[in-house]
Design a protein around this motif. Structure first.
Motif, PDB file in Angstrom:
ATOM      1  N   ASN A  98      -7.878  -1.744  -0.424  1.00 23.98           N
ATOM      2  CA  ASN A  98      -7.932  -1.770  -1.789  1.00 23.98           C
ATOM      3  C   ASN A  98      -6.686  -2.644  -2.381  1.00 23.98           C
ATOM      4  O   ASN A  98      -6.964  -3.205  -3.378  1.00 23.98           O
ATOM      5  N   VAL A  99      -5.646  -2.578  -1.894  1.00 17.85           N
ATOM      6  CA  VAL A  99      -4.739  -3.734  -2.090  1.00 17.85           C
ATOM      7  C   VAL A  99      -5.305  -5.087  -2.164  1.00 17.85           C
ATOM      8  O   VAL A  99      -4.933  -5.766  -3.097  1.00 17.85           O
ATOM      9  N   TYR A 100      -6.020  -5.410  -1.046  1.00 19.66           N
ATOM     10  CA  TYR A 100      -6.840  -6.733  -0.817  1.00 19.66           C
ATOM     11  C   TYR A 100      -7.375  -6.994  -1.856  1.00 19.66           C
ATOM     12  O   TYR A 100      -7.617  -7.988  -2.425  1.00 19.66           O
TER      13      TYR A 100
ATOM     14  N   LEU B  45      -0.709 -18.830  -9.441  1.00 17.63           N
ATOM     15  CA  LEU B  45      -1.894 -18.807  -8.118  1.00 17.63           C
ATOM     16  C   LEU B  45      -0.943 -19.476  -7.015  1.00 17.63           C
ATOM     17  O   LEU B  45      -1.242 -19.008  -5.744  1.00 17.63           O
ATOM     18  N   SER B  46       0.180 -20.260  -7.263  1.00 18.09           N
ATOM     19  CA  SER B  46       1.155 -20.611  -6.113  1.00 18.09           C
ATOM     20  C   SER B  46       1.413 -19.514  -5.342  1.00 18.09           C
ATOM     21  O   SER B  46       1.779 -19.632  -4.152  1.00 18.09           O
ATOM     22  N   LEU B  47       1.869 -18.645  -6.235  1.00 12.39           N
ATOM     23  CA  LEU B  47       2.834 -17.450  -5.609  1.00 12.39           C
ATOM     24  C   LEU B  47       1.644 -16.658  -5.020  1.00 12.39           C
ATOM     25  O   LEU B  47       2.264 -15.875  -4.197  1.00 12.39           O
ATOM     26  N   LEU B  48       0.536 -16.404  -5.621  1.00 11.35           N
ATOM     27  CA  LEU B  48      -0.324 -15.472  -4.709  1.00 11.35           C
ATOM     28  C   LEU B  48      -0.789 -16.054  -3.673  1.00 11.35           C
ATOM     29  O   LEU B  48      -1.429 -15.491  -2.725  1.00 11.35           O
ATOM     30  N   GLY B  49      -0.864 -17.388  -3.111  1.00  4.93           N
ATOM     31  CA  GLY B  49      -0.980 -17.873  -1.828  1.00  4.93           C
ATOM     32  C   GLY B  49      -2.473 -18.434  -1.757  1.00  4.93           C
ATOM     33  O   GLY B  49      -3.323 -18.023  -2.690  1.00  4.93           O
TER      34      GLY B  49
ATOM     35  N   SER C 199       0.780  -1.230  -0.018  1.00  3.01           N
ATOM     36  CA  SER C 199      -0.027   0.038  -0.103  1.00  3.01           C
ATOM     37  C   SER C 199       0.917   1.128  -0.040  1.00  3.01           C
ATOM     38  O   SER C 199       0.688   2.415  -0.562  1.00  3.01           O
ATOM     39  N   LEU C 200       2.016   1.180   0.756  1.00  3.21           N
ATOM     40  CA  LEU C 200       2.965   2.285   0.511  1.00  3.21           C
ATOM     41  C   LEU C 200       3.446   2.465  -0.703  1.00  3.21           C
ATOM     42  O   LEU C 200       3.716   3.760  -1.185  1.00  3.21           O
TER      43      LEU C 200
ATOM     44  N   LYS D 101      -6.018  -7.734  -5.112  1.00  9.68           N
ATOM     45  CA  LYS D 101      -5.172  -8.918  -5.310  1.00  9.68           C
ATOM     46  C   LYS D 101      -6.220 -10.190  -5.558  1.00  9.68           C
ATOM     47  O   LYS D 101      -6.081 -10.962  -6.334  1.00  9.68           O
ATOM     48  N   SER D 102      -7.507  -9.939  -4.755  1.00  5.42           N
ATOM     49  CA  SER D 102      -8.545 -11.159  -4.861  1.00  5.42           C
ATOM     50  C   SER D 102      -9.005 -10.995  -6.321  1.00  5.42           C
ATOM     51  O   SER D 102      -9.266 -11.904  -6.948  1.00  5.42           O
ATOM     52  N   ARG D 103      -9.325  -9.624  -6.973  1.00  5.68           N
ATOM     53  CA  ARG D 103      -9.764  -9.468  -8.211  1.00  5.68           C
ATOM     54  C   ARG D 103      -8.623 -10.345  -9.272  1.00  5.68           C
ATOM     55  O   ARG D 103      -9.261 -10.908 -10.203  1.00  5.68           O
ATOM     56  N   LEU D 104      -7.525  -9.940  -9.096  1.00  7.07           N
ATOM     57  CA  LEU D 104      -6.516 -10.528 -10.072  1.00  7.07           C
ATOM     58  C   LEU D 104      -6.382 -12.026  -9.727  1.00  7.07           C
ATOM     59  O   LEU D 104      -6.248 -12.778 -10.671  1.00  7.07           O
ATOM     60  N   LYS D 105      -6.494 -12.244  -8.643  1.00  9.21           N
ATOM     61  CA  LYS D 105      -6.416 -13.900  -8.530  1.00  9.21           C
ATOM     62  C   LYS D 105      -7.444 -14.578  -9.092  1.00  9.21           C
ATOM     63  O   LYS D 105      -7.284 -15.652  -9.812  1.00  9.21           O
ATOM     64  N   MET D 106      -8.813 -13.919  -8.984  1.00 13.54           N
ATOM     65  CA  MET D 106     -10.048 -14.528  -9.684  1.00 13.54           C
ATOM     66  C   MET D 106      -9.904 -14.644 -11.151  1.00 13.54           C
ATOM     67  O   MET D 106     -10.099 -15.788 -11.753  1.00 13.54           O
TER      68      MET D 106
END
Length: 556
Positions: free
Chosen positions: A528-530, A552-556, A519-520, A533-538
């Motif tokens: 907003n970062v979360y 997906l493995s690196l996104l956790g 975020s910094l 991240k969730s949108r890109l993962k989906m």
């Protein structure tokens, strides 16, 4: 006693008379043979003084019969020579070494077949002669043969092959110095080229034929050449006939009463723009019983005359009649060709059966010897293969030992490489941990007392290096690629349309930064970062990218 003396004397007189008759007949045959080409009528007169049946020698009888048939043919007599040619064939078919007699007999037999309308049979005989004449150098007789073969193919409407045989005949006649036959071959080439609609070639060949005919002062050849010139200029619609040539054509056919001559006169009238006179000559030509080819040309000339006089309905009727006559000729030629093919097939099949029966024993011996040879060769090959197999196995064992040694060396190299890679990942991770701790400290103490201001500025300066335009962002991507199997390059290849901001966010995530630090870096809220991240993962999860599992493995 007197009777005993008379018998030997009488026998001697009979022998002398027989020898005298034999010498006299041989002399007459030799003289007739020497003049038959230039004076066939004189040769016939000499041969009539001999009784062929009284000749005791088979060779003399065959020679007499062949000379009589040749003289009759050259003199243009329409006589049936089958019985004479049969006598000659009985002898020459059993003496294939006498190639000239054999070929001449087959040639005149083919001529008889042609007169009877048996073109396939004549063509087969001519082709047999061609095979025999190739064994000796006789350009004149080979040229005569090709001239007849060209005529057969022209009658079969195979003008391409006819032109080829006429051309070969012309070359052979030129070699042998036979000027008149050269002109005849050129006229055959002209007719074939004309039927192929190759008017340039037809005009060239006809010009050479006319020049030779003029040199020979042969009115018949001159008249034929001029008649073909008239047909060429009739068919050609774009060229005008020279006036001197037109006058020669008119003078050559003025006294000729044949259908072809009347057709030529009609064409000359057409050249002078007199269509009505041309049609009168054509009507006279029809009454002279023309053959199929002449009738077709008469109808075509009549079509040109009707069109020239403006009678277009009549012109249409004439051109349809011309097309019908050409189609009829084509159908007849195709039927004859089909019969020839069928006849050739059964003849070749019969000859093959005879050949197979005659050579069966020979082939049985050959096959027996071949089997023995094959067995010996097979034994040698098997022995050779066993030796090669043994050498190959030894070579394979050596290669296996070398492969095992190489495998051990590669294993040691891979272990060293894995150890070095693990050390590099540890170093990269420790560097990222430092940045992460500084970021957390800044996040937790950003609004504290002023004593922390210096540290805050330093941390901010370090974090700005990882921002969108920071100097360390490019280095960060390279480090992430090294640590995670070029994941950033694969991300750009798999998603070429992804926004640069989303790629930067995924780079921070793959680098192991926490959402607070990200975020910094991106100057956005943690929520907003979360969410991003969730949108890109989906998005990655729902895509068909080849490296989806790595992301997906690196996104956790």
């Amino acid at each position: 006693m007197k009777h005993a003396l008379y018998a030997p004397v009488l026998l001697l007189m009979l022998l002398l008379a027989a020898c005298n008759d034999t010498l006299q007949s041989s002399h007459i045959l030799a003289e007739a043979e020497s003049i038959v080409a230039e004076a066939p009528d004189s040769a016939l007169y000499l041969l009539k003084g001999l009784d062929g049946a009284s000749l005791r020698n088979r060779a003399e009888r065959a020679r007499y019969a062949l000379l009589h048939a040749e003289a009759s043919e050259r003199a243009g007599l329409e006589t049936d020579n089958d019985s004479l040619l049969h006598i000659a064939w009985d002898y020459y078919s059993q003496h294939p070494n006498e190639i000239r007699g054999f070929c001449k007999t087959r040639f005149y037999q083919g001529q008889n077949r042609l007169r009877k309308g048996d073109k396939p049979g004549a063509l087969r005989m001519f082709l047999d002669i061609e095979e025999q004449l190739r064994k000796i150098d006789e350009p004149y007789y080979m040229g005569l043969l090709y001239l007849r073969i060209g005529g057969v193919y022209r009658a079969e409407l195979n003008f391409v092959r006819a032109y080829r045989y006429y051309r070969d005949a012309r070359d052979l006649f030129i070699r042998s110095g036979a000027t008149r036959q050269t002109a005849e071959a050129l006229l055959g080439m002209t007719t074939s080229a004309l039927r192929m609609q190759d008017l340039t070639r037809a005009r060239r060949d006809c010009t050479m034929a006319l020049e030779l005919a003029d040199d020979l002062h042969d009115d018949t050849l001159v008249r034929r050449s001029l008649g073909l010139f008239s047909t060429i200029y009739t068919v050609s619609e774009n060229e005008r006939i020279p006036n001197d040539l037109l006058q020669r054509i008119e003078a050559s056919v003025r006294r000729d009463t044949s259908a072809a001559a009347h057709c030529t006169l009609a064409q000359t009238q057409l050249f002078r723009n007199r269509p009505d006179s041309a049609r009168r000559y054509l009507e006279q030509a029809r009454q002279l019983h023309p053959d199929a080819d002449e009738l077709a040309m008469i109808e075509y000339t009549d079509y040109r005359a009707a069109a020239r006089s403006g009678q277009y309905r009549e012109a249409a009727r004439k051109i349809h009649r011309f097309i019908f006559l050409n189609d009829s000729l084509t159908r007849t030629a195709l039927q004859t060709s089909a019969g020839m093919i069928e006849r050739d097939y059964f003849r070749e099949r019969s000859a093959f059966d005879d050949y197979r029966m005659q050579n069966r024993r020979m082939w049985e011996r050959v096959v027996g010897v071949a089997i023995i040879v094959v067995i010996v060769i097979a034994g040698l090959l098997i022995r050779q293969r066993m030796r090669l197999h043994k050498e190959r196995n030894e070579r394979y064992l050596l290669l296996v030992r070398e492969a095992e040694t190489e495998y051990r060396n590669l294993s040691r190299r891979f272990e060293q490489q894995d150890h070095a890679q693990a050390r590099m990942k540890g170093l990269i991770a420790s560097r990222f941990d430092i940045v992460d701790r500084l970021g957390k400290t800044l996040y937790e103490r950003e609004n504290t007392v002023s004593g922390q201001a210096a540290m805050t500025r330093e941390v901010k300066q370090l974090i700005e290096g990882f921002s969108e335009n920071g100097e360390m962002l490019q280095e960060l991507e390279q480090i992430v690629d090294m640590a995670h199997d070029e994941v950033m390059q694969k991300l750009r290849r798999n998603y070429p349309k992804m926004k640069e901001a989303d790629i930067r966010l995924l780079c921070y995530i793959f680098g192991g930064f926490s959402p607070q630090v990200i975020s910094l870096f991106m100057e956005e809220s943690v929520a907003n970062v979360y969410a991003r991240k969730s949108r890109l993962k989906m998005r990655i999860k729902n895509s068909e990218a080849p490296d989806r599992e790595l992301f997906l493995s690196l996104l956790g």
